[in-house]
Design a protein around this motif. Structure first.
Motif, PDB file in Angstrom:
ATOM      1  N   PHE A  50       0.833  -1.212   0.000  1.00 38.46           N
ATOM      2  CA  PHE A  50       0.000   0.000   0.000  1.00 38.46           C
ATOM      3  C   PHE A  50       0.860   1.251   0.000  1.00 38.46           C
ATOM      4  N   PHE A 227     -19.997  -5.961   5.012  1.00 41.24           N
ATOM      5  CA  PHE A 227     -19.376  -7.112   4.379  1.00 41.24           C
ATOM      6  C   PHE A 227     -19.823  -7.226   2.929  1.00 41.24           C
ATOM      7  N   TRP A 233     -17.738  -4.679  -3.984  1.00 37.83           N
ATOM      8  CA  TRP A 233     -16.748  -3.750  -4.545  1.00 37.83           C
ATOM      9  C   TRP A 233     -15.552  -4.525  -5.080  1.00 37.83           C
ATOM     10  N   ASN A 234     -15.189  -5.607  -4.396  1.00 32.44           N
ATOM     11  CA  ASN A 234     -14.017  -6.385  -4.785  1.00 32.44           C
ATOM     12  C   ASN A 234     -14.288  -7.357  -5.919  1.00 32.44           C
ATOM     13  N   SER A 274      -5.505   2.355  -8.622  1.00 33.89           N
ATOM     14  CA  SER A 274      -5.689   1.349  -7.578  1.00 33.89           C
ATOM     15  C   SER A 274      -5.921   2.016  -6.230  1.00 33.89           C
ATOM     16  N   GLY A 277      -9.322   3.474  -6.121  1.00 29.26           N
ATOM     17  CA  GLY A 277     -10.311   2.406  -6.081  1.00 29.26           C
ATOM     18  C   GLY A 277     -10.371   1.723  -4.729  1.00 29.26           C
ATOM     19  N   SER A 278      -9.242   1.728  -4.013  1.00 26.59           N
ATOM     20  CA  SER A 278      -9.237   1.081  -2.704  1.00 26.59           C
ATOM     21  C   SER A 278      -9.773   2.006  -1.625  1.00 26.59           C
ATOM     22  N   VAL A 281     -13.501   1.745  -0.084  1.00 24.86           N
ATOM     23  CA  VAL A 281     -13.680   0.581   0.795  1.00 24.86           C
ATOM     24  C   VAL A 281     -12.911   0.786   2.087  1.00 24.86           C
ATOM     25  N   ALA A 282     -11.684   1.305   1.960  1.00 27.79           N
ATOM     26  CA  ALA A 282     -10.853   1.453   3.150  1.00 27.79           C
ATOM     27  C   ALA A 282     -11.480   2.448   4.124  1.00 27.79           C
ATOM     28  N   TYR A 285     -14.557   0.978   5.610  1.00 28.63           N
ATOM     29  CA  TYR A 285     -14.147  -0.054   6.555  1.00 28.63           C
ATOM     30  C   TYR A 285     -13.649   0.560   7.857  1.00 28.63           C
ATOM     31  N   VAL A 289     -14.756  -0.841  11.682  1.00 28.36           N
ATOM     32  CA  VAL A 289     -13.830  -1.960  11.864  1.00 28.36           C
ATOM     33  C   VAL A 289     -14.392  -3.020  12.792  1.00 28.36           C
ATOM     34  N   TYR A 292     -16.970  -5.089  11.390  1.00 27.67           N
ATOM     35  CA  TYR A 292     -16.394  -5.942  10.361  1.00 27.67           C
ATOM     36  C   TYR A 292     -15.734  -7.156  10.985  1.00 27.67           C
TER      37      TYR A 292
END
Lengths: 302, 318
Positions: A50, A227, A233-234, A274, A277-278, A281-282, A285, A289, A292
Motif C-alpha cells: 500500500f 461485508f 466492490w471487490n 488502484s 479504487g481502494s 472501501v478502506a 471499513y 472496523v 467488520y
C-alpha cells in the motif's frame, strides 16, 4: 493471560533445568525479540504494497523510472498529474459511479432477502428450517469461478449482458448465503420472550419483525451490509465476464482492461487508479472496523 | 356504554384486513420470507450450476447453442497438456499457499493474542490487505514484480548488494509461480490471523493456569491446549481458504494472465480464457466442472480430518 504465561515460562522451565541465571532472559528483551520484532515485520510486509502504491501514485514520471538519482522509497517532488490524468482523461469517475451503484444495489437486495430468510429460518420454526439453513450455507461453498460461464450464457439470454443489472442480480448469489448465516446468529441472540410479549399484545408478525427484531438486530445488519459492500466492490470475475463496454465497467475490471494498454505500462496512473479504487472501501471499513471484525469472526464461529 | 373494554378489544382483533391476516398465516409467511433469498439462489446459483454441468457435455460456443457430445470435452482435456499443467499448478498453488497462510497466520494470531499496545488499531491495519480489492493489490504486486523497476530487486542489488542482476519475478515459469503464491499468501494472512485470533480468545485462561501449575513448557501448552482447542475453527477457516484458493482467479489474471507461456494458469483462468475470450463455452464449462471433484475432496478432507471431535467445540457451541 497468555501474556503472563509467556513471560512466566522461562522461570518455570528453569526450575527444572536448575540453570536459572543462564537461561532466564531479561523478560523485556525476550518480549522484544519474540513479540515486537516479528509483529513489526508482519505489519511492515502487510502494509508495504500500500505504501508503494501510494508513493508511486504521487511520483512524477522522471523519479518513477530513475532509481539511481532519486531514492525510490521517497518522493522528491510530489505531483497530482497521475490522478489528474485519471480523473479528466479517462472514464474513471464513471467507473467509480458504476461500481458504487452496483455495490449499493446488490447490498440492499441481499440484505433484504437475507433478513427475511434468516428471520424465517431462525424464528418461524417451520419443518425443515434447519435443512433450508444448511442448503443456504452450502451455497456459500460454490465458488464464482465455476458459475461464471453458465451465468454468462444466462445473462446473455436474459438480455442483461453489458448492463449493471447483470451484476446487481448475480452478486447476491455469494452475498445472501453469508448475510443469512450472519443474521441467523444475530437473531438467535435476541430473546424470544420479546417477540412473545409482542404477540400477546396483538402485534402481527410483520409488526414484530419491523418494530422489535430488526431494531435489535441493527449491529448485525450493519456488519452484513459492510461485508456485502466490500465483497461487491471487490468482485472481479463476473464483472469481467458480463460487462463489455468501457463505460459500464467496474473499477477493478476497468483498471486492468482499460488502463493497461500497449507494452509500456503507465505505472503512475495504474497505481493512482488502484489507490483511488481502494480508498472508498478502506474509508468505509475504517468507520466500522469492529462490526467488520465481529462479522468475520462471528460467521466463522457459526 | 356499559360494555367493558374486553369485547371491544376482541372485536377489533377479529377485524384486521385480509392482507394482515394473510401475513399472519404461518405457511404463507414462511413462503413469503424465503421467496426472495431462495428464489435468487435457485435462479442464479443452482440453475447455473446445473447448466454449467450440462454445458460441459455440449460443444456450445458463443452465439451458437451446441449439441450433446457426451464426454468428448473431457476426453479432449485429458489429452490437453495445458489442462494438466493447470491442474498441477492449481494443486501446487493451493497446497503451498495454504501452508504458508496458515503457518504465518497462526503465528500472527499468537502474537496478537498477547497484550500489545494499540491492539485494535493493529488489528484494523492487519485486515487491510483483505479489504482492499484483490485486483488492485495484485496490480501493486505486479508493479513490485516489474522486471526493470522492481523495488525488491533494487533492494537486493543496489542497497544490499547481494545480487548483481535484477530478479526475474514473472518472466519465467517457476519464479512466476512462486511470486503468485507469495502474493496469495500476503492476501490470505489477515483473514486466517483474525479468524484464529477469535478462536484463541475463546480458550479459557484457566486451562493455561492449570498447565502452568503442572510445569508445562510453552511448546507443550501450545501443542496440548492451544492447538486442539483451535482445531474446529481451523477446520472451517481452512475449508474456506482451500476452496477459494483453488478457484482463485483474480490474482493470477491480474499479475500474469496465465503466462509466461501458459505456465501459471489455474483451472479458473484457463476456463475463462477458453470460455469467454476464446468463445468455447462448452470446453470452458468442462474445465470449470473439472474443479468440482477437487473441491469436494478438499472439503471432505479438511472437514473430516480436522473437525471430528465434538468436545472441542466447547460451551460456545449451540
Amino acid at each position: 493471560m497468555t501474556d503472563a504465561a509467556a513471560t512466566a515460562a522461562p522461570i518455570q522451565g528453569n526450575a527444572a533445568t536448575a540453570q536459572p541465571e543462564a537461561m532466564s532472559w531479561d523478560s523485556k528483551t525476550r518480549r522484544l525479540v519474540m513479540l515486537y520484532v516479528p509483529l513489526a515485520c508482519f505489519v511492515l510486509i502487510l502494509l508495504f504494497p500500500f505504501y508503494w502504491m501510494g508513493i508511486t501514485a504521487f511520483k512524477p514520471n522522471a523519479e518513477l523510472y530513475d532509481y539511481k538519482t532519486y531514492n525510490p522509497f521517497w518522493i522528491g517532488s510530489p505531483t497530482l498529474d497521475h490522478i489528474k490524468h485519471l480523473l479528466f482523461n479517462t472514464a474513471y469517475p464513471r467507473w467509480l459511479v458504476t461500481t458504487m451503484t452496483v455495490s449499493i444495489c446488490a447490498t440492499i437486495l441481499s440484505l433484504f432477502a437475507s433478513t427475511l430468510a434468516a428471520y424465517a429460518i431462525q424464528r418461524l420454526r417451520f419443518r425443515g428450517s434447519q435443512y433450508v439453513g444448511l442448503a443456504i450455507y452450502l451455497a456459500y461453498l460454490v465458488p464464482p469461478s465455476i458459475l461464471f460461464i453458465p451465468l454468462a450464457t444466462m445473462v446473455f439470454q436474459l438480455g442483461l449482458f453489458d448492463t449493471p443489472m447483470a451484476l446487481i442480480l448475480t452478486y447476491p448469489t455469494f452475498l445472501i448465503p453469508f448475510c443469512t448465516w450472519l443474521l441467523i446468529g444475530y437473531f438467535k441472540s435476541i430473546p424470544y420472550e420479546l417477540e412473545e410479549c409482542a404477540l400477546i399484545d396483538g402485534a402481527t408478525r410483520i409488526q414484530i419483525l419491523m418494530k422489535i427484531t430488526l431494531p435489535l438486530a441493527v449491529p448485525g445488519l450493519i456488519s452484513a451490509g459492510i461485508f456485502s459492500f466490500t465483497l461487491s466492490w471487490n468482485e472481479f470475475i463476473y464483472a469481467l465476464a458480463f460487462i463489455q463496454s468501457s463505460e459500464s465497467k467496474t473499477v477493478p475490471v476497468a483498471i486492468l482492461t482499460e488502463l493497461v494498454s500497449g507494452d509500456v505500462y503507465q505505472w503512475g496512473a495504474l497505481m493512482a487508479g488502484s489507490l483511488l479504487g481502494s480508498l472508498p472501501v478502506a474509508i468505509f471499513y475504517s468507520f466500522f472496523v469492529d462490526y467488520y471484525v465481529s462479522s468475520l469472526t462471528g460467521a466463522v464461529k457459526e | 356504554m356499559s360494555v367493558t373494554t374486553a369485547p371491544d378489544w376482541v372485536r377489533r382483533r377479529t377485524e384486521p384486513n385480509w392482507l394482515a391476516r394473510l401475513f399472519d398465516y404461518k405457511p404463507f409467511l414462511v413462503f413469503a420470507c424465503l421467496l426472495p433469498a431462495v428464489g435468487l439462489l435457485l435462479v442464479f446459483l443452482t440453475y447455473p450450476l446445473g447448466l454449467g454441468i450440462y454445458l460441459a457435455f455440449t460443444d456450445t460456443t458463443i452465439g451458437r447453442s451446441g449439441v450433446w457430445v457426451g464426454l468428448e470435452n473431457f476426453e479432449y482435456l485429458l489429452e490437453d497438456k495445458l489442462w494438466w499443467n493447470a491442474v498441477f499448478f492449481s494443486v501446487f498453488y493451493t497446497a503451498v499457499a495454504t501452508i504458508g497462510k496458515f503457518g504465518l497466520g497462526l503465528w500472527l494470531a499468537l502474537l496478537l493474542n498477547n497484550h500489545v499496545p494499540f491492539k485494535s488499531l493493529l488489528r484494523a491495519i492487519i485486515l487491510l490487505p483483505w479489504i482492499v480489492p484483490t485486483v488492485l493489490s495484485a496490480i501493486a504486486f505486479w508493479w513490485i514484480y516489474d522486471p526493470q523497476f522492481s523495488i525488491i530487486s533494487y533492494l537486493f542489488v543496489d542497497v544490499l548488494g547481494w545480487r548483481t542482476t535484477n530478479i526475474d519475478f514473472i518472466g519465467s515459469a517457476w519464479p512466476a509461480r512462486f511470486s503468485l503464491i507469495a502474493a496469495n499468501i500476503w492476501r490470505g494472512i489477515p483473514f486466517v490471523a483474525i479468524s484464529l485470533l477469535a478462536g484463541l480468545q475463546t480458550i479459557s485462561p484457566s486451562l493455561y493456569e492449570a498447565a502452568l501449575l503442572d510445569g508445562s513448557t510453552a511448546w507443550q501448552r501450545f501443542r496440548f491446549i492451544t492447538f486442539p482447542m483451535l482445531l474446529p475453527i481451523l477446520a472451517i477457516v481452512m475449508t474456506f481458504s482451500i476452496i477459494f484458493t483453488f478457484t482463485d482467479f483474480q490474482l493470477v489474471y491480474a499479475i500474469t494472465r496465465g503466462g509466461p507461456v501458459n505456465s501459471t494458469h489455474l483451472l479458473a483462468t484457463l476456463a475463462f480464457q477458453r470460455g469467454i475470450p476464446g468463445g468455447q463455452l462448452g470446453e470452458g464449462a468442462a474445465i470449470a466442472v473439472s474443479m468440482i471433484p477437487f473441491l469436494v475432496a478438499a472439503t471432505l478432507f479438511s472437514y473430516f480430518a480436522l473437525a471430528r471431535r465434538k468436545w472441542q467445540q466447547g460451551e460456545s457451541n449451540d
